[in-house]
Design a protein around this motif. Structure first.
Motif, PDB file in Angstrom:
ATOM      1  N   PHE A  92       0.924  -1.309   0.246  1.00 24.88           N
ATOM      2  CA  PHE A  92      -0.020  -0.142   0.041  1.00 24.88           C
ATOM      3  C   PHE A  92       0.902   1.232   0.032  1.00 24.88           C
ATOM      4  N   ASP A  93       1.703   1.171   0.896  1.00 30.41           N
ATOM      5  CA  ASP A  93       2.831   2.360   0.740  1.00 30.41           C
ATOM      6  C   ASP A  93       3.693   2.491  -0.326  1.00 30.41           C
ATOM      7  N   LYS A  94       4.011   1.501  -0.938  1.00 30.03           N
ATOM      8  CA  LYS A  94       4.640   1.541  -2.403  1.00 30.03           C
ATOM      9  C   LYS A  94       3.685   1.994  -3.534  1.00 30.03           C
ATOM     10  N   LEU A  95       2.528   1.616  -3.522  1.00 32.82           N
ATOM     11  CA  LEU A  95       1.542   2.049  -4.385  1.00 32.82           C
ATOM     12  C   LEU A  95       1.261   3.722  -4.145  1.00 32.82           C
ATOM     13  N   GLY A  96       1.129   3.966  -2.919  1.00 38.28           N
ATOM     14  CA  GLY A  96       0.990   5.444  -2.761  1.00 38.28           C
ATOM     15  C   GLY A  96       2.149   6.439  -3.032  1.00 38.28           C
ATOM     16  N   ALA A  97       3.187   5.961  -2.856  1.00 35.48           N
ATOM     17  CA  ALA A  97       4.526   6.631  -3.337  1.00 35.48           C
ATOM     18  C   ALA A  97       4.450   6.655  -4.768  1.00 35.48           C
ATOM     19  N   MET A  98       4.147   5.652  -5.616  1.00 30.70           N
ATOM     20  CA  MET A  98       4.018   5.388  -6.915  1.00 30.70           C
ATOM     21  C   MET A  98       3.169   6.445  -7.279  1.00 30.70           C
ATOM     22  N   MET A  99       2.103   6.562  -7.055  1.00 32.15           N
ATOM     23  CA  MET A  99       0.985   7.430  -7.254  1.00 32.15           C
ATOM     24  C   MET A  99       1.497   8.845  -7.203  1.00 32.15           C
ATOM     25  N   GLU A 100       1.983   9.209  -5.959  1.00 31.11           N
ATOM     26  CA  GLU A 100       2.343  10.480  -5.821  1.00 31.11           C
ATOM     27  C   GLU A 100       3.597  10.913  -7.057  1.00 31.11           C
ATOM     28  N   ARG A 101       4.439  10.130  -7.161  1.00 33.18           N
ATOM     29  CA  ARG A 101       5.584  10.277  -7.952  1.00 33.18           C
ATOM     30  C   ARG A 101       4.830  10.844  -9.466  1.00 33.18           C
ATOM     31  N   GLU A 102       3.859  10.009  -9.685  1.00 33.00           N
ATOM     32  CA  GLU A 102       3.115  10.058 -11.296  1.00 33.00           C
ATOM     33  C   GLU A 102       2.584  11.291 -11.210  1.00 33.00           C
ATOM     34  N   THR A 103       1.962  11.639 -10.178  1.00 27.38           N
ATOM     35  CA  THR A 103       1.077  12.985 -10.094  1.00 27.38           C
ATOM     36  C   THR A 103       1.929  14.229 -10.333  1.00 27.38           C
ATOM     37  N   ARG A 104       2.997  14.084  -9.491  1.00 28.90           N
ATOM     38  CA  ARG A 104       4.236  15.163  -9.588  1.00 28.90           C
ATOM     39  C   ARG A 104       4.556  15.251 -10.991  1.00 28.90           C
ATOM     40  N   ALA A 105       4.857  14.269 -11.839  1.00 30.02           N
ATOM     41  CA  ALA A 105       5.541  14.271 -13.029  1.00 30.02           C
ATOM     42  C   ALA A 105       4.295  14.907 -13.884  1.00 30.02           C
ATOM     43  N   ILE A 106       3.187  14.273 -14.016  1.00 31.88           N
ATOM     44  CA  ILE A 106       1.974  14.991 -14.774  1.00 31.88           C
ATOM     45  C   ILE A 106       1.616  16.597 -14.518  1.00 31.88           C
ATOM     46  N   ASN A 107       1.575  16.957 -13.323  1.00 29.64           N
ATOM     47  CA  ASN A 107       1.524  18.256 -13.063  1.00 29.64           C
ATOM     48  C   ASN A 107       2.603  19.198 -13.508  1.00 29.64           C
ATOM     49  N   ALA A 108       3.826  18.658 -13.545  1.00 30.00           N
ATOM     50  CA  ALA A 108       5.259  19.337 -13.972  1.00 30.00           C
ATOM     51  C   ALA A 108       4.854  19.495 -15.466  1.00 30.00           C
ATOM     52  N   LEU A 109       4.347  18.492 -16.014  1.00 26.86           N
ATOM     53  CA  LEU A 109       4.412  18.601 -17.645  1.00 26.86           C
ATOM     54  C   LEU A 109       3.009  19.222 -18.085  1.00 26.86           C
ATOM     55  N   LEU A 110       2.049  19.146 -17.285  1.00 26.85           N
ATOM     56  CA  LEU A 110       0.897  20.052 -17.714  1.00 26.85           C
ATOM     57  C   LEU A 110       1.268  21.631 -17.353  1.00 26.85           C
ATOM     58  N   ARG A 111       2.062  21.891 -16.452  1.00 23.44           N
ATOM     59  CA  ARG A 111       2.424  23.225 -16.170  1.00 23.44           C
ATOM     60  C   ARG A 111       3.355  23.592 -17.517  1.00 23.44           C
ATOM     61  N   SER A 112       4.410  22.807 -17.898  1.00 24.62           N
ATOM     62  CA  SER A 112       5.097  23.275 -18.836  1.00 24.62           C
ATOM     63  C   SER A 112       4.561  23.579 -20.199  1.00 24.62           C
ATOM     64  N   MET A 113       3.467  22.742 -20.264  1.00 26.65           N
ATOM     65  CA  MET A 113       2.841  22.782 -21.780  1.00 26.65           C
ATOM     66  C   MET A 113       1.485  23.924 -21.637  1.00 26.65           C
ATOM     67  N   ARG A 114       1.253  24.237 -20.536  1.00 26.10           N
ATOM     68  CA  ARG A 114       0.269  25.415 -20.073  1.00 26.10           C
ATOM     69  C   ARG A 114      -1.094  25.047 -20.524  1.00 26.10           C
ATOM     70  N   LEU A 115      -1.270  23.748 -19.853  1.00 22.57           N
ATOM     71  CA  LEU A 115      -2.567  22.931 -19.939  1.00 22.57           C
ATOM     72  C   LEU A 115      -3.446  23.115 -18.443  1.00 22.57           C
TER      73      LEU A 115
END
Length: 144
Positions: A92-115
């Motif tokens: 459960f902890d590993k899945l949560g950490a993976m989800m947080e990491r993916e969310t951060r990456a998605i957020n950074a990419l969306l911001r970079s593309m101004r979406l």
């Protein structure tokens, strides 16, 4: 001598335009789920929003989004009864950490593309757009 009156639609057309927008096609290296995400993002903005220079960032966004969906599915299927032992807790902890990491990456990419929603407004228009009723002050209430 210039012609008088309104110009016709035909005279306003630029030579060589076909009227079909040229949106970026998804790369063949993407999976079907990633291609669907690509098309969804590309179609959410005007045709000229994305150029070839955005393709690499958009590919990465699509990969992260699909990966995030897979992790979310695993979290939704996780049985809380599994938390009683250490292996369940670790998973459960590993899945949560993976989800947080993916969310951060998605957020950074969306911001970079101004979406993101925030990137679509400047400080002045964000205030008036959030009010919903132009010209009316926040403290002014309409009596129905």
């Amino acid at each position: 001598m210039a012609e008088r009156g309104r110009k016709s639609v035909a005279s306003l057309k630029v030579a060589g335009t076909t009227g079909i927008d040229s949106r970026l096609a998804p790369p063949s290296t993407l999976t079907p789920a990633q291609k669907a995400e690509w098309v969804s993002v590309i179609n959410s903005r005007p045709a000229d929003w994305f150029g070839p220079e955005n393709a690499a960032m958009l590919v990465q966004y699509c990969r992260h989004k699909v990966q995030s969906d897979l992790i979310a599915q695993q979290l939704e299927e996780f049985d809380p009864a599994w938390l009683v032992d250490d292996e369940g807790m670790k998973r459960f902890d590993k899945l949560g950490a993976m989800m947080e990491r993916e969310t951060r990456a998605i957020n950074a990419l969306l911001r970079s593309m101004r979406l993101t929603q925030q990137s679509l407004y400047n400080a002045k228009s964000a205030n008036t757009a959030s009010q919903g009723n132009k010209g009316r002050k926040p403290w002014q209430v309409e009596n129905d």
